[in-house]
Scaffold this active site. Structure first.
Site, PDB file in Angstrom:
ATOM      1  N   ARG A 145       0.872  -1.183   0.000  1.00 58.43           N
ATOM      2  CA  ARG A 145       0.000   0.000   0.000  1.00 58.43           C
ATOM      3  C   ARG A 145       0.903   1.226   0.000  1.00 58.43           C
ATOM      4  NH1 ARG A 145      -3.816   0.258   5.046  1.00 58.43           N
ATOM      5  NH2 ARG A 145      -4.965  -1.371   3.936  1.00 58.43           N
TER       6      ARG A 145
ATOM      7  N   LYS B  49      -5.540   7.782  11.800  1.00 59.03           N
ATOM      8  CA  LYS B  49      -5.906   8.297  10.477  1.00 59.03           C
ATOM      9  C   LYS B  49      -6.311   9.757  10.532  1.00 59.03           C
ATOM     10  CE  LYS B  49      -7.337   3.803   8.737  1.00 59.03           C
ATOM     11  NZ  LYS B  49      -8.474   3.010   8.204  1.00 59.03           N
TER      12      LYS B  49
ATOM     13  N   CYS C  98     -16.624  -7.707   6.047  1.00 57.73           N
ATOM     14  CA  CYS C  98     -16.562  -7.951   7.491  1.00 57.73           C
ATOM     15  C   CYS C  98     -16.831  -6.644   8.215  1.00 57.73           C
ATOM     16  CB  CYS C  98     -15.211  -8.536   7.881  1.00 57.73           C
ATOM     17  SG  CYS C  98     -13.966  -7.307   8.277  1.00 57.73           S
TER      18      CYS C  98
ATOM     19  N   LYS D 249      -3.545   1.941  14.660  1.00 59.65           N
ATOM     20  CA  LYS D 249      -3.495   2.814  13.483  1.00 59.65           C
ATOM     21  C   LYS D 249      -4.067   4.184  13.820  1.00 59.65           C
ATOM     22  CE  LYS D 249      -6.108   0.040  11.089  1.00 59.65           C
ATOM     23  NZ  LYS D 249      -7.089  -0.592  10.164  1.00 59.65           N
TER      24      LYS D 249
ATOM     25  N   CYS E 252     -15.271  -2.956  -0.437  1.00 58.69           N
ATOM     26  CA  CYS E 252     -13.907  -3.198   0.028  1.00 58.69           C
ATOM     27  C   CYS E 252     -13.322  -4.388  -0.732  1.00 58.69           C
ATOM     28  CB  CYS E 252     -13.901  -3.488   1.517  1.00 58.69           C
ATOM     29  SG  CYS E 252     -14.563  -5.121   1.902  1.00 58.69           S
TER      30      CYS E 252
ATOM     31  N   CYS F 194      -8.009 -10.624   1.404  1.00 59.88           N
ATOM     32  CA  CYS F 194      -8.136 -10.127   2.760  1.00 59.88           C
ATOM     33  C   CYS F 194      -8.319 -11.271   3.750  1.00 59.88           C
ATOM     34  CB  CYS F 194      -9.307  -9.161   2.876  1.00 59.88           C
ATOM     35  SG  CYS F 194      -9.481  -8.601   4.575  1.00 59.88           S
TER      36      CYS F 194
ATOM     37  N   ARG G  46      -1.446   7.029   9.255  1.00 58.66           N
ATOM     38  CA  ARG G  46      -1.591   6.445   7.918  1.00 58.66           C
ATOM     39  C   ARG G  46      -1.640   7.526   6.852  1.00 58.66           C
ATOM     40  NH1 ARG G  46      -3.797   1.254   8.017  1.00 58.66           N
ATOM     41  NH2 ARG G  46      -3.092   0.116   9.847  1.00 58.66           N
TER      42      ARG G  46
ATOM     43  N   CYS H 294     -13.868  -1.128   6.108  1.00 59.20           N
ATOM     44  CA  CYS H 294     -12.929  -0.517   5.158  1.00 59.20           C
ATOM     45  C   CYS H 294     -13.625   0.256   4.044  1.00 59.20           C
ATOM     46  CB  CYS H 294     -12.037  -1.586   4.560  1.00 59.20           C
ATOM     47  SG  CYS H 294     -11.074  -2.426   5.821  1.00 59.20           S
TER      48      CYS H 294
HETATM   49  C1  SRM Z   1      -7.848  -1.323   0.786  1.00 55.31           C
HETATM   50  C2  SRM Z   1      -8.834  -0.900   1.886  1.00 55.31           C
HETATM   51  C3  SRM Z   1     -10.275  -1.116   1.445  1.00 55.31           C
HETATM   52  C4  SRM Z   1     -10.543  -0.724   0.008  1.00 55.31           C
HETATM   53  O1  SRM Z   1     -11.114  -1.574  -0.697  1.00 55.31           O
HETATM   54  O2  SRM Z   1     -10.210   0.394  -0.388  1.00 55.31           O
HETATM   55  C5  SRM Z   1      -8.628  -1.625   3.183  1.00 55.31           C
HETATM   56  C6  SRM Z   1      -8.255  -2.924   3.220  1.00 55.31           C
HETATM   57  C7  SRM Z   1      -7.946  -3.600   4.408  1.00 55.31           C
HETATM   58  N1  SRM Z   1      -8.094  -3.111   5.650  1.00 55.31           N
HETATM   59 FE1  SRM Z   1      -9.037  -1.407   6.061  1.00 55.31          FE
HETATM   60  N2  SRM Z   1      -8.876  -0.857   4.261  1.00 55.31           N
HETATM   61  C8  SRM Z   1      -9.096   0.374   3.807  1.00 55.31           C
HETATM   62  C9  SRM Z   1      -9.686   1.411   4.471  1.00 55.31           C
HETATM   63  C10 SRM Z   1     -10.217   1.281   5.767  1.00 55.31           C
HETATM   64  C11 SRM Z   1     -11.167   2.187   6.342  1.00 55.31           C
HETATM   65  C12 SRM Z   1     -11.782   3.380   5.653  1.00 55.31           C
HETATM   66  C13 SRM Z   1     -11.009   4.643   5.881  1.00 55.31           C
HETATM   67  O3  SRM Z   1      -9.977   4.635   6.552  1.00 55.31           O
HETATM   68  O4  SRM Z   1     -11.493   5.662   5.384  1.00 55.31           O
HETATM   69  C14 SRM Z   1     -11.492   1.676   7.577  1.00 55.31           C
HETATM   70  C15 SRM Z   1     -12.529   2.228   8.566  1.00 55.31           C
HETATM   71  C16 SRM Z   1     -12.069   3.439   9.305  1.00 55.31           C
HETATM   72  C17 SRM Z   1     -11.273   3.031  10.488  1.00 55.31           C
HETATM   73  O5  SRM Z   1     -10.044   2.941  10.383  1.00 55.31           O
HETATM   74  O6  SRM Z   1     -11.906   2.749  11.535  1.00 55.31           O
HETATM   75  C18 SRM Z   1     -10.686   0.496   7.733  1.00 55.31           C
HETATM   76  C19 SRM Z   1     -10.711  -0.321   8.847  1.00 55.31           C
HETATM   77  C20 SRM Z   1      -9.941  -1.451   8.978  1.00 55.31           C
HETATM   78  C21 SRM Z   1      -9.877  -2.258  10.173  1.00 55.31           C
HETATM   79  C22 SRM Z   1     -10.627  -1.975  11.500  1.00 55.31           C
HETATM   80  C23 SRM Z   1      -9.874  -1.006  12.343  1.00 55.31           C
HETATM   81  C24 SRM Z   1     -10.496  -0.909  13.707  1.00 55.31           C
HETATM   82  O7  SRM Z   1     -10.295   0.122  14.345  1.00 55.31           O
HETATM   83  O8  SRM Z   1     -11.129  -1.886  14.129  1.00 55.31           O
HETATM   84  C25 SRM Z   1      -9.010  -3.321   9.908  1.00 55.31           C
HETATM   85  C26 SRM Z   1      -8.627  -4.475  10.841  1.00 55.31           C
HETATM   86  C27 SRM Z   1      -7.603  -4.044  11.854  1.00 55.31           C
HETATM   87  O9  SRM Z   1      -6.981  -2.966  11.717  1.00 55.31           O
HETATM   88  O10 SRM Z   1      -7.424  -4.837  12.786  1.00 55.31           O
HETATM   89  C28 SRM Z   1      -8.589  -3.144   8.558  1.00 55.31           C
HETATM   90  C29 SRM Z   1      -7.680  -3.976   7.739  1.00 55.31           C
HETATM   91  C30 SRM Z   1      -7.565  -4.036   6.521  1.00 55.31           C
HETATM   92  C31 SRM Z   1      -6.775  -5.093   5.793  1.00 55.31           C
HETATM   93  C32 SRM Z   1      -5.339  -4.650   5.745  1.00 55.31           C
HETATM   94  C33 SRM Z   1      -6.949  -6.516   6.340  1.00 55.31           C
HETATM   95  C34 SRM Z   1      -5.860  -6.976   7.292  1.00 55.31           C
HETATM   96  O11 SRM Z   1      -5.618  -6.255   8.286  1.00 55.31           O
HETATM   97  O12 SRM Z   1      -5.305  -8.036   7.044  1.00 55.31           O
HETATM   98  C35 SRM Z   1      -7.439  -5.003   4.399  1.00 55.31           C
HETATM   99  C36 SRM Z   1      -6.563  -5.446   3.234  1.00 55.31           C
HETATM  100  C37 SRM Z   1      -7.433  -6.150   2.203  1.00 55.31           C
HETATM  101  C38 SRM Z   1      -6.701  -6.407   0.949  1.00 55.31           C
HETATM  102  O13 SRM Z   1      -6.518  -7.623   0.615  1.00 55.31           O
HETATM  103  O14 SRM Z   1      -6.309  -5.462   0.285  1.00 55.31           O
HETATM  104  N3  SRM Z   1      -9.150  -2.016   8.016  1.00 55.31           N
HETATM  105  N4  SRM Z   1      -9.920   0.257   6.613  1.00 55.31           N
HETATM  106  C39 SRM Z   1      -8.680   0.535   2.356  1.00 55.31           C
HETATM  107  C40 SRM Z   1      -7.253   1.006   2.273  1.00 55.31           C
HETATM  108  C41 SRM Z   1      -7.115   2.349   2.886  1.00 55.31           C
HETATM  109  C42 SRM Z   1      -5.716   2.904   2.732  1.00 55.31           C
HETATM  110  O15 SRM Z   1      -5.317   3.089   1.574  1.00 55.31           O
HETATM  111  O16 SRM Z   1      -5.048   3.096   3.739  1.00 55.31           O
HETATM  112  S1  SF4 Z   2     -13.750  -4.628   5.549  1.00 54.57           S
HETATM  113 FE1  SF4 Z   2     -13.092  -6.529   6.291  1.00 54.57          FE
HETATM  114  S2  SF4 Z   2     -13.179  -7.777   4.510  1.00 54.57           S
HETATM  115 FE2  SF4 Z   2     -13.260  -5.757   3.758  1.00 54.57          FE
HETATM  116  S3  SF4 Z   2     -11.166  -5.329   3.375  1.00 54.57           S
HETATM  117 FE3  SF4 Z   2     -11.581  -4.555   5.368  1.00 54.57          FE
HETATM  118  S4  SF4 Z   2     -10.964  -6.188   6.645  1.00 54.57           S
HETATM  119 FE4  SF4 Z   2     -11.143  -7.054   4.650  1.00 54.57          FE
END
Ligand code: SRM
Ligand code: SF4
Ligand code: FAD
Ligand code: FMN
Lengths: 589, 557
Positions: free
Chosen positions: B75, B210, B476, B208, B431, B437, B144, B480
């Site tokens: 990323r 943001k 899930c 993390k 997502c 993922c 981030r 994201c």
């Molecule tokens: C690529 C992306 C979704 C997309 O389709 O665009 C994404 C993809 C993943 N996110 Fe996310 N998140 C992405 C935006 C978000 C957002 C939206 C935002 O930030 O605007 C959220 C919700 C806001 C937030 O942070 O609360 C988000 C909340 C999470 C979480 C839950 C965090 C939490 O506080 O519980 C996880 C899981 C974790 O961190 O444990 C996670 C984890 C992940 C992971 C890395 C799974 C992992 O930890 O193994 C995913 C990778 C999937 C893959 O195969 O690519 N991702 N993730 C986004 C990449 C953002 C970036 O470029 O940095």
């Molecule tokens: S929302 Fe859940 S399933 Fe979708 S990319 Fe984030 S961690 Fe993976």
């Protein structure tokens, strides 16, 4: 003192008696003198020891020795998988028992200069490949064929080991027998050819050898047309044929790989084998090809044909017994003679031959059938361990792929195996290889097995794991791509985790621009590798003969030279010693 | 201060990591596996990578006695989502040579590449480095990628506001040189004091962090879903400062009521000078010191805020920064959109916002999208600006070049592709989810397109096809795709099953709520059919679907 008739009588008696008998006789005569009575009046009086029950005499009553002229005998063996060596060793022991001065030597170590001096020269040699001598005997074989040496003094005997399942039965033995004769040697006795159940025939052959050593008959002028022929005929093959049921058949290569390597698990209760052995299969010809041939020639499928003292319907014969897919030059030559056309001497399938150089009529085709050779067995290293996989035999089979003008074709046997489904059965035999064996449990081993060369080493590792052998294990594996071609990756990872595998180095040739092979990884590890050898490790190589095993050997020599600061000659010698002491063995194909 | 007794395992890994180095260098050399050690997996995130495996291939590979098909996802760190054409060309080629080939535009305005084999990790990072792109801190317990309103036409001073994204990102980078050592073969540091890190120390953040920047009245960055949201306060085209909102975050865990999505609370205002940076830095240090380090599920700033309260937080900021936040200034969000099609900014530069479903840039038999974008980049006449809706703006195009770009868009049918996409599709996010993922419970970006086709039929049937309803799906509850900030949200609960969330507003200032749980496709469509029917029948003119849903109390009591 004695009258002539008495004297000759006594001489005959002495000559006719074994050492034990003479000792007894002298004691007996002494007894007679002491008793002052004519012994023969009452022989029992002296309670003679039952001579005929002494083992030497009992097993070979017909083998008296010339105590007069003590003979020196050389017994030289040429072996690939240990059978010839085993026999030669037994023979040497028996000869020594008889007080014969015997030299036992492997043909790879035999000093060729000694040849001219030899008086009694016995050779036990097997045939390999397509009628070739064992690798270890190649030097000797070529030497006598160059015909520069003469062996007028020599009285020789050849025991040829072979397998009637192969087209050129005992060819190497035949050649040696013929050639020793050509360069002036005299046959002590005729060539003896043995099939895979060679024990009894071989035993009898050596009885005759001992006999001849005692009272050499004039050289049998008849060249190697041997007394064994009828035996062989009587029993097409003495091999034990087993039937196994396929339990699993998975292609170990992942999608996108250019290769197909099938892991087969075969249920085979009560099959005796040891790690290092391989499994032999006689493949069947593709039904379509047989049908095409019959259609093309209009031959009667059910017409009975004689084959090895049996009768087979033509279709069966073509499907299961005779090689039709890829005829060697020699057969093509015979074909040309039959059809009376001139045909370039190349390997070619029978169907293609019939298309391009048709037979005149069915009769001529029948003649062609007469010149066809048996389907040669294919061997596959066993990749399971009797200890770890009881009741099962595993194979690691690369589906042999080749191209003939853009068309993809597959090897006959490996293709058949790769297609086998669960529940299907196959017939096979075990080809024992006493040369390729695990050392003592506490000895270290280095295994170099890229591609399907991994097969026997999977067996080795599983066996050592199951037995808790203390020795260290180091594996070199290689293939094309890490992600698709890492055969048995998860098993190997587990062996690393549990400490069974002390070290592993992998070479994936096509994952980077510059090709990387196992020998390159050996180079990187040269210091440690040499240290292992110095501390007594056994080194094994399995897989492709060309170019792998050759390159690996060169690299080995370089490593020994570099790390042991030796000259090229010293390195050669070092490796030779490893070979002689059974610490450097190859099973390559 | 945070509980230092029972630290989570990740905390230990960070502290003994020797500046995020761990055993990564050794792990890359391990010939036996495509993976790296578990501890290193936690560390490699700080370098912008995740170790994943192709979940579609697990069973088959196991049968073949092959390990899982491990690969890295990388990323990039692209503050504000801006790339030059040269950088885009490089990205295109890296994707082709080292990854699956698909370029994924993320919901945080940056890029992800998947399927990078261990042996390709270094070459990938080197290639990016050559065009001044990196992946430092794109993941991990640090700040981030900083997001920012993407479209220059939003304000004459967009460029000025946008510049803060890069500056904030820079300020909050960790000091360790591990990234350069491990991936770019730089000399090992002899004098480690260069790495002294007063902000992250050796423990980094509890979780993390943001930051996002919005330019009202458009809230397309979903500013309130960030740990720290900055809302630009602009008075007659002059940037005054920013309202500061903290405690946003969407992640939750099924069946764990202590976890919940939360929108950020505006706690004050700070002028656009040094004080802005001081305030941001201070907020990060407070989260560093007070965030929960024993339970990662409760470690985000939102939980810290709810534990200590907004007043305490303001007080702490004032003390640490040496000045208090001023009272928040008024602002309005009245939309949350990407401006599709051609737009012009105040300087007369042209912008084309392209519809890219789920942000996936690849060629299909229907659409040669990837090829087209390369061709556009190769003209050198357009910059690339990513949006937080996984969208792309071909940007800063001079008047004289517009025709050229338009021609290429025409040639590859991208104009039609964008115009013909339905309003709901254009306003949707999915997502990544399966197969890469590791946390996915259900499909998302592979599934939403087909589900949308069904939903479009319903909308047309109810004559609602022009409605720009914001619909988002995730595989899930992590959120994201920000599904909790959508008018219609789907959150995966298991294979083929989703919770249906309703009642979120259109502007992203009100979270939605669960309406019904674990629905399969048939039920989803049956439900929506009825909901749309009622909406069409009983809405007040102009009433948004989300607001109507709330009025109807379409949520689980
Ligand atoms: C690529 C992306 C979704 C997309 O389709 O665009 C994404 C993809 C993943 N996110 Fe996310 N998140 C992405 C935006 C978000 C957002 C939206 C935002 O930030 O605007 C959220 C919700 C806001 C937030 O942070 O609360 C988000 C909340 C999470 C979480 C839950 C965090 C939490 O506080 O519980 C996880 C899981 C974790 O961190 O444990 C996670 C984890 C992940 C992971 C890395 C799974 C992992 O930890 O193994 C995913 C990778 C999937 C893959 O195969 O690519 N991702 N993730 C986004 C990449 C953002 C970036 O470029 O940095
Ligand atoms: S929302 Fe859940 S399933 Fe979708 S990319 Fe984030 S961690 Fe993976
Ligand atoms: C001791 C030993 C151990 C072995 N262990 C293994 C093992 O563990 N795993 C393994 O996979 N193999 C092993 N082999 C090799 C195996 O025995 C076979 O040689 C291999 O499977 C090829 O046999 P095949 O019948 O499939 O191919 P064949 O039909 O015999 O063909 C072999 C080659 O002949 C040529 N050929 C055949 N037909 C034609 C045609 N019509 N036109 C042109 N060219 C043709 C092609 O070059 C082809 O590659 C071992 C061999 C030995 C001697
Ligand atoms: C690869 C291979 C090829 C063989 N080719 C022949 C052959 O052409 N003719 C033959 O009579 N026997 C052939 N045999 C059978 C061997 O000669 C027979 O098994 C013999 O017992 C081996 O003796 P050794 O262990 O001393 O090498 C072959 C065996 C192998 C393994």
């Amino acid at each position: 003192m004695l009258t002539t008739p008495k004297m000759t009588l006594m001489q005959e008696l002495i000559a006719g008696s074994s050492r034990e008998e003479l000792i007894w006789l002298s004691g007996y005569l002494a007894g007679v003198v002491a008793q002052g009575a004519p012994a023969y009046a009452n022989p029992a009086a002296a309670h003679p020891a039952p001579v005929l029950s002494t083992p030497a005499a009992a097993t070979h009553p017909a083998a008296p020795e010339a105590t007069a002229t003590p003979v020196k005998v050389t017994i030289a063996y040429g072996t690939e998988t240990g059978n010839a060596k085993k026999l030669a060793t037994d023979f040497a022991a028996r000869a020594k028992k008889k007080g014969i001065q015997t030299k036992l030597v492997g043909l790879e170590q035999y000093r060729l200069n000694d040849l001219a001096k030899e008086e009694y020269f016995l050779t036990v040699i097997s045939t390999q490949g397509d009628g070739e001598p064992p690798a270890a005997a190649k030097k000797f074989y070529d030497h006598i064929h160059r015909g520069e040496v003469k062996v007028e003094k020599m009285k020789f005997g050849v025991l040829a080991l072979g397998d009637t399942a192969y087209p050129l039965f005992c060819k190497a033995g035949e050649d040696v027998d013929q050639q020793l004769h050509n360069i002036g040697g005299q046959r002590l006795l005729e060539l003896q050819k043995c099939d895979t159940d060679y024990e009894t025939e071989a035993g009898h052959w050596f009885d005759r050898v001992l006999q001849q050593l005692h009272s050499p008959a004039r050289e049998t002028t008849a060249p190697g047309v041997t007394t064994a022929q009828p035996f062989v005929a009587a029993r097409p093959t003495g091999k034990k044929i087993y039937t196994g049921t396929i339990l699993t058949n998975v292609n170990l290569n992942d999608r996108g790989s250019g290769k197909q390597t099938h892991h087969l698990e075969i249920a085979a209760e009560g099959v005796e084998y040891a790690p290092g052995d391989s499994l032999g299969i006689v493949p069947e010809n593709p039904a379509i090809v047989v049908e095409a041939i019959l259609a093309l020639t209009g031959a009667d499928a059910s017409r009975p044909f004689p084959h090895r003292q049996e009768e087979w319907p033509l279709a069966q014969l073509l499907a299961r017994k005779l090689n039709i897919v890829y005829l060697p030059e020699r057969v093509v030559k015979k074909y040309a003679a039959v059809v009376k056309q001139d045909i370039p001497e190349t390997k070619i399938g029978l169907l293609d031959l019939l298309k391009i150089y048709p037979v005149k009529d069915v009769a001529q085709f029948h003649a062609v059938v007469g010149i066809l050779e048996p389907i040669a067995p294919r061997l596959y290293s066993i990749s399971s361990s009797p200890e770890a996989h009881p009741g099962e035999i595993h194979l690691t089979v690369a589906r042999d792929t080749f191209h003939i003008n853009e068309e993809t074709k597959y090897g006959l046997c490996s293709d058949g195996l790769s297609q086998l489904r669960q529940g299907q059965t196959i017939e096979f035999y075990i080809h024992h290889n006493s040369q390729f064996r695990l050392p003592a449990p506490d000895a270290d081993i280095i295994m170099i097995g890229p591609g399907t060369g991994i097969a026997p080493f999977r067996s080795f590792l599983a066996e050592r794991d199951a037995r808790g052998a203390a020795g260290r294990n180091w594996l070199f594996f290689g293939d094309r791509h890490f992600t698709t071609d890492f055969l048995y990756q998860t098993e190997i990872q587990d062996w690393v985790k549990t400490g069974v595998l002390t070290r592993i180095n992998t070479a994936f040739s096509r994952d980077q621009v510059r090709k990387v092979y196992v020998q390159h990884k050996m180079e990187n590890q040269s210091a440690d590798l040499f240290r292992w050898l110095e501390s007594g490790a056994h080194l094994y190589v399995c897989g492709a003969k060309e170019p792998m095993s050759v390159d690996v050997e060169h690299t080995l020599l370089d490593i020994i030279r570099k790390e042991g600061s030796k000259t090229a000659a010293q390195a050669e010698h070092y490796l030779e010693e490893l070979r002689e002491t059974g610490r450097y063995t190859k099973d390559v194909y | 201060m945070n509980d230092t007794k029972n630290l989570s395992s990740t905390e230990r890994i960070k502290q003994k990591s020797d500046g995020l180095r761990g055993t990564l260098a050794e792990g890359l050399l391990d010939e036996l596996t495509g993976a790296i050690s578990e501890d290193d997996q936690a560390l490699v995130k700080f370098h912008g990578m995740y170790l994943q495996d192709d979940r579609d291939r697990r069973e088959e590979r196991a049968e073949k006695k092959l390990e899982r098909l491990f690969a890295f996802m990388i990323r990039l760190r692209i503050p504000g989502g801006f790339l030059t054409p040269e950088q885009y060309i490089a990205l295109h080629h890296v994707a082709g040579e080292h990854s699956t080939g698909t370029i994924k535009i993320t919901t945080r305005q940056t890029i992800q590449l998947h399927g990078i084999l261990k042996s390709h990790a270094r070459p990938t990072i080197k290639a990016f480095n050559a065009v001044k792109l990196d992946s430092i801190s794109a993941c991990g317990d640090v700040n981030r990628n900083v997001t920012c309103a993407a479209h220059p036409a939003q304000s004459p001073i967009h460029a000025q506001v946008h510049s803060y994204a890069a500056r904030i990102s820079q300020m909050l980078l960790p000091k360790t040189k591990a990234y350069y050592e491990i991936w770019l073969d730089q000399e090992k540091l002899t004098d480690k004091s260069e790495e002294e890190d007063p902000l992250y120390e050796d423990r980094y953040l509890p979780r993390k962090f943001k930051i996002g920047i919005a330019i009202p009245p458009n809230n397309e960055v979903d500013v309130l879903t960030n740990d720290l949201g900055l809302i630009a306060i602009i008075e007659n085209d002059v940037l005054q400062g920013f309202n500061v909102a903290i405690g946003g975050g969407l992640g939750a865990t099924h069946g764990n009521s202590d976890t919940y999505p939360r929108l950020a609370s505006v706690i004050g205002y700070v002028p656009a000078d040094d004080r802005l940076f001081k305030a941001i830095y201070t907020i990060v240090t407070i989260q560093r010191d007070y965030g929960n380090r024993s339970d990662r599920k409760l470690a985000r700033l939102k939980y810290t805020l709810d534990k200590y309260g907004a007043d305490w937080f303001r007080e702490e900021i004032a003390q640490r920064a040496g000045f208090p936040l001023e009272p928040a200034r008024p602002y309005v969000f009245n939309e949350r959109v990407d401006y599709f099609g051609w737009q012009q900014n105040h300087q007369g530069l042209w912008y084309y916002t392209l519809f890219i479903e789920s942000g996936r840039v690849c060629d299909s038999e229907k659409l040669a999208l990837k090829t087209a974008l390369l061709e556009i980049a190769q003209t050198g006449k357009a910059n690339f600006r990513f949006t937080t809706n996984q969208g792309l703006i071909l940007a800063d195009i001079k008047k004289k070049d517009k025709a050229t770009i338009n021609g290429i868009l025409e040639k590859y049918h991208l104009l039609a592709h964008t115009e013909n996409a339905s309003a709901i599709r254009k306003n949707s996010i999915a997502c990544v989810a399966l197969p890469t993922c590791g946390l996915a419970l259900a499909e998302s970006q592979r599934y939403l397109p087909t589900l949308l086709t069904q939903i479009e039929k319903l909308l047309t049937a109810h004559d609602l096809d022009k409605e720009a309803i914001i619909l988002r799906m995730t595989g899930c509850p992590n959120g994201c795709g920000r599904p909790y900030a959508a008018e219609i949200g789907f959150v995966g609960t298991g294979p083929g099953r989703y919770n249906l969330h309703l009642c979120g507003d259109h502007e992203g200032t009100r979270l939605n709520r669960i309406y019904k749980e674990s629905l399969d496709e048939a039920t989803i469509l049956k439900e929506l059919d009825v909901l749309f029917w009622l909406y069409k029948k009983e809405r007040i003119t102009g009433e948004r679907f989300g607001d109507f849903a709330l009025r109807q109390k379409w949520y689980k009591a």
